[in-house]
Design a protein around this motif. Structure first.
Motif, short mmCIF file in Angstrom:
data_model
loop_
_atom_site.label_atom_id
_atom_site.label_comp_id
_atom_site.label_asym_id
_atom_site.label_seq_id
_atom_site.Cartn_x
_atom_site.Cartn_y
_atom_site.Cartn_z
N GLY A 116 2.28 3.28 7.80
CA GLY A 116 1.46 2.16 8.24
C GLY A 116 1.60 1.98 9.74
O GLY A 116 2.66 2.25 10.31
N THR B 177 -1.57 5.47 5.92
CA THR B 177 -2.49 5.05 4.85
C THR B 177 -2.99 3.63 5.08
O THR B 177 -3.80 3.13 4.31
CB THR B 177 -1.80 5.14 3.49
N MET B 178 -2.48 2.97 6.11
CA MET B 178 -2.97 1.67 6.56
C MET B 178 -2.80 1.60 8.05
O MET B 178 -1.73 1.89 8.59
CB MET B 178 -2.17 0.54 5.89
N SER B 179 -3.86 1.24 8.76
CA SER B 179 -3.76 1.07 10.21
C SER B 179 -4.75 0.01 10.65
O SER B 179 -5.79 -0.19 10.03
CB SER B 179 -4.04 2.39 10.95
N ASN B 180 -4.39 -0.68 11.74
CA ASN B 180 -5.27 -1.74 12.21
C ASN B 180 -4.86 -2.17 13.61
O ASN B 180 -3.78 -1.84 14.10
CB ASN B 180 -5.23 -2.95 11.28
N ARG C 249 1.41 -9.24 8.66
CA ARG C 249 0.37 -8.31 8.21
C ARG C 249 0.98 -7.03 7.64
O ARG C 249 0.49 -6.47 6.65
CB ARG C 249 -0.57 -7.99 9.37
N ALA D 187 0.52 -5.78 3.77
CA ALA D 187 0.04 -4.44 3.41
C ALA D 187 1.01 -3.73 2.48
O ALA D 187 0.60 -3.04 1.53
CB ALA D 187 -0.18 -3.62 4.68
N MET E 120 -0.44 -0.72 -0.06
CA MET E 120 -1.18 0.17 0.84
C MET E 120 -0.26 1.13 1.60
O MET E 120 -0.69 2.16 2.08
CB MET E 120 -1.98 -0.65 1.84
N CYS E 121 1.01 0.77 1.75
CA CYS E 121 1.94 1.58 2.52
C CYS E 121 3.35 1.11 2.20
O CYS E 121 3.54 0.11 1.48
CB CYS E 121 1.65 1.45 4.02
N VAL F 52 5.89 0.28 7.90
CA VAL F 52 4.86 0.03 8.92
C VAL F 52 5.49 -0.03 10.31
O VAL F 52 6.44 -0.80 10.53
CB VAL F 52 4.11 -1.28 8.64
#
Length: 384
Positions: free
Chosen positions: A49, A76-79, A94, A98, A103-104, A107
């Motif tokens: 993440g 597999t999750m990014s933002n 956040r 996630a 999702m991950c 992170v």
């Protein structure tokens, strides 16, 4: 069990500098990220993440993809988290959300900036450019001066009270080897005699922008217990956004941190009185007074006297910004806000050498973006 059942497992921070030469944002991100992942005792491949800020000098868009490619990650999750000075704290919950959503599992949260060139400003029109800038309210100095003027007018807050907190934070910075002002002690008189920036705020009450970076790794509490460092649990989080321009602020005497902190305390099952460390965003001295009031540590209007009455050092009755805060540690752009979280984790790990709070167990971290506009609050807890 933490409300979020997640923990901060790794941290890292670059030493702030006034200027950089030959540096790139991506290079700084890479260095501090590698240190945070290593601090957690993880391999880079374990990071799935990624949360980054909106400002990476080498790319105006596709920031998560650019950083992922540079670091060799395949998340597999990014933002992007775009909350100004609240971005670092906002990343923490956040990341936990996630992880809890499946999702991950680990992170990386990272922010960094250089100080070589000014990033281009958007030509697009928005309310602050229509209703504030034409009248001279073109930056944070003027806007926070308005907040300070309002607080002094309504409550009788004095410059001496705010200067006492500024000088105390500089004393705290002297005990942090990375603080940009670690070798520059000041007194209350120094603060009061420094030049006006925007009345009633003086030079030493205003952050000095610098370069730097910070990163941390969030993973599940279960996994964190198997890693290198003592887990620091995310016990509560709150967030609130109320406006962008100071002309749109619903109140100049209290800000969105009030409901954000209330939610974080409620989730953690504690209140401000349980906090062993207050790690409060301090872009300007007035933010400290408003924040301690909004946290419920004192009645409205008593923030100035409260700051002047307490010992804010690690050994004091109310430790506050033991790293020196942004006013004395340094404000490395958005990473400056993350410095409050890094210091809280060090204190709760009992690794703040030379400035350790005895038996530190709970910490409040606040982030503040724009002009007392975007707010995030976290309660972190050391696992027993």
């Amino acid at each position: 069990m933490s409300h979020w059942d997640c923990a901060i497992a790794g941290i890292a921070e670059l030493t702030p500098t006034r200027r950089t030469e030959g540096e790139t944002t991506l290079g700084m991100i890479a260095r501090v990220s590698a240190e945070a992942v290593a601090d957690a005792g993880l391999e880079p491949a374990a990071i799935d993440g990624l949360l980054v800020g909106p400002q990476v000098g080498e790319t105006p868009q596709h920031v998560p993809a650019t950083v992922s490619e540079y670091l060799g990650l395949r998340p597999t999750m990014s933002n992007v988290v775009d909350l100004g000075g609240a971005s670092g704290a906002g990343m923490a919950w956040r990341a936990a959300a996630a992880i809890n959503a499946g999702m991950c599992e680990a992170v990386l949260c990272v922010l960094a900036n250089t100080r070589e060139a000014t990033p281009p400003r958007s030509p697009n029109r928005n309310p602050i450019r229509e209703f504030d800038v034409p009248f001279g309210a073109s930056g944070a100095n003027a806007a926070y001066a308005m907040i300070a003027q309002a607080h002094m007018h309504h409550y009788g807050t004095t410059s001496e009270q705010l200067a006492t907190a500024v000088a105390a934070q500089r004393r705290n910075a002297a005990r942090h080897p990375q603080a940009i002002f670690r070798d520059a002690p000041i007194t209350v008189d120094d603060v009061l005699n420094s030049p006006w920036v925007a009345e009633p705020l003086r030079l030493l009450e205003v952050v000095m922008p610098c370069a730097g970076g910070a990163a941390f790794v969030v993973t599940s509490a279960r996994r964190a217990r198997t890693l290198r460092q003592p887990p620091v649990l995310l016990a509560g989080a709150g967030e609130k956004v109320t406006h962008r321009a100071i002309s749109g602020a619903p109140d100049l005497l209290s800000g969105p941190l009030k409901p954000a902190m209330a939610r974080a305390f409620q989730q953690a099952g504690v209140d401000a009185g349980h906090m062993d460390l207050l790690s409060l965003y301090d872009c300007y001295s007035i933010m400290l007074a408003v924040t301690v009031e909004d946290a419920g540590l004192c009645p409205p209007g008593q923030g100035g006297p409260w700051l002047a009455a307490h010992d804010l050092s690690a050994e004091g009755d109310q430790p506050l910004n033991t790293h020196g805060g942004q006013l004395s540690f340094g404000q490395a752009d958005l990473a400056g806000g993350m410095s409050h979280l890094i210091e809280a984790v060090r204190q709760l790990r009992h690794q703040a050498e030379g400035r350790q709070i005895a038996n530190a167990r709970h910490a409040l971290i606040t982030g503040n973006g724009a002009t007392m506009s975007e707010a995030t609050a976290l309660v972190l807890r050391r696992e027993d």
